[in-house]
Enzyme design. Structure first.
Site, PDB file in Angstrom:
ATOM      1  N   GLY A  11      17.723  15.846 -23.055  1.00  0.00           N
ATOM      2  CA  GLY A  11      19.155  15.551 -23.018  1.00  0.00           C
ATOM      3  C   GLY A  11      20.046  16.664 -22.519  1.00  0.00           C
ATOM      4  N   GLY A  61      -1.628   6.204   7.406  1.00  0.00           N
ATOM      5  CA  GLY A  61      -2.990   5.793   7.083  1.00  0.00           C
ATOM      6  C   GLY A  61      -3.684   6.758   6.142  1.00  0.00           C
ATOM      7  CG  ASN A  62      -4.316  10.918   6.433  1.00  0.00           C
ATOM      8  OD1 ASN A  62      -4.050  10.920   7.630  1.00  0.00           O
ATOM      9  ND2 ASN A  62      -5.453  11.377   5.961  1.00  0.00           N
ATOM     10  CB  SER A  63      -0.050   6.900   2.423  1.00  0.00           C
ATOM     11  OG  SER A  63       0.958   7.474   3.202  1.00  0.00           O
ATOM     12  CG  ASP A  87       4.760   6.801  -3.201  1.00  0.00           C
ATOM     13  OD1 ASP A  87       4.604   5.584  -3.409  1.00  0.00           O
ATOM     14  OD2 ASP A  87       4.576   7.329  -2.083  1.00  0.00           O
ATOM     15  CG  HIS A 143       4.075   4.541   0.482  1.00  0.00           C
ATOM     16  ND1 HIS A 143       3.944   5.831   0.039  1.00  0.00           N
ATOM     17  CD2 HIS A 143       3.400   4.483   1.653  1.00  0.00           C
ATOM     18  CE1 HIS A 143       3.221   6.527   0.904  1.00  0.00           C
ATOM     19  NE2 HIS A 143       2.880   5.726   1.890  1.00  0.00           N
TER      20      HIS A 143
END
Length: 257
Positions: A173, A115-117, A39, A9
């Site tokens: 499955g 901002g840490n992502s 992500d 992201h």
């Protein structure tokens, strides 16, 4: 080798990204691949080995609640910010990128803000044990609960992205759910993953698994939650032979797939 792992992201998947190293040098980065379900994205820059100092990767499976944890990032544009805390919880479920549910996350009270992502969560040895990815908050800012992707989980994904540019996942499955307290009492077992339905023409059907079976271990490792089991299976390469320990008719059986 110039590979960088971060959150999907924070990357424009159509245009790539620009990377700034600690020496101030700026690099155009190639998008190697990305995996929305976790992500994660992998970038590559054409820097020489002398220009790079790779972060040592730890073993997130060894993390324990109460151990020290440190998050590094650029919250609110403040570069190279380090926040300190502890591991608050393990195997947490969160809503990740685009609302996808992710299990097995590390929870920490080391402050994680916008901002840490994509930044590292490290242990006392300076080894990366997680990748900051989300917070639980009513305000959009840190309120004491941040979450990181365990580095062992990320390592499997980034290895496939580097090698193939995409991720392959194991699949057996079944439709499943974590055993509830009521079901546990009825079935005579403390915990496990209850098979609700077997899909047709799948490894589960061929191996003889049945609706009502309770999976309690995969490859000898205990499983207690459906998301935990799903993640373990998904991390396996297609074609891998596995052994499940199953509770059936109040007896433990080994099923080979």
């Amino acid at each position: 080798e110039g590979y960088i792992v971060t959150n999907m992201h924070v990357v424009d998947t159509r245009a790539g990204a620009v990377v700034t190293l600690s020496d101030g040098s700026v690099w155009e980065a190639l998008l190697v691949g990305f995996e929305p379900s976790l992500d994660l994205a992998v970038l590559a820059i054409e820097a020489s080995a002398e220009q790079l100092t790779p972060a040592p990767l730890g073993n997130s499976s060894e993390m324990l609640v109460g151990q020290d944890a440190y998050a590094i990032g650029t919250p609110f544009g403040l570069e190279w910010t380090l926040t300190a805390g502890v591991i608050s919880g393990l195997n947490r479920r969160i809503r990740g990128y685009d609302g996808v549910e992710i299990g097995g996350m590390i929870q920490t009270d080391a402050a994680i803000n916008p901002g840490n992502s994509g930044g590292p969560v490290i242990n006392m040895d300076g080894h990366v044990v997680g990748i900051s990815t989300a917070i639980a908050s009513n305000s959009g800012y840190f309120q004491g609960a941040g979450f990181a992707i365990p580095i062992n989980m990320a390592r499997q994904v980034m290895g496939q992205l580097i090698r193939y540019g995409y991720v392959t996942r194991g699949y057996i499955g079944i439709r499943m759910a974590t055993v509830t307290t009521e079901e546990a009492n009825e079935l005579g077992i403390d915990k496990g993953v209850l098979i609700r339905r077997i899909e047709r023409n799948t490894p589960a059907e061929s191996a003889g698994l049945k609706a009502g079976d309770v999976i309690v271990a995969l490859q000898g490792e205990e499983v207690a939650e459906s998301i935990q089991f799903r993640n373990k299976v998904a991390s396996l390469s297609p074609g891998t032979s596995i052994t499940l320990q199953v509770w059936r008719d109040r007896t433990l059986e080994d099923i080979h797939l």
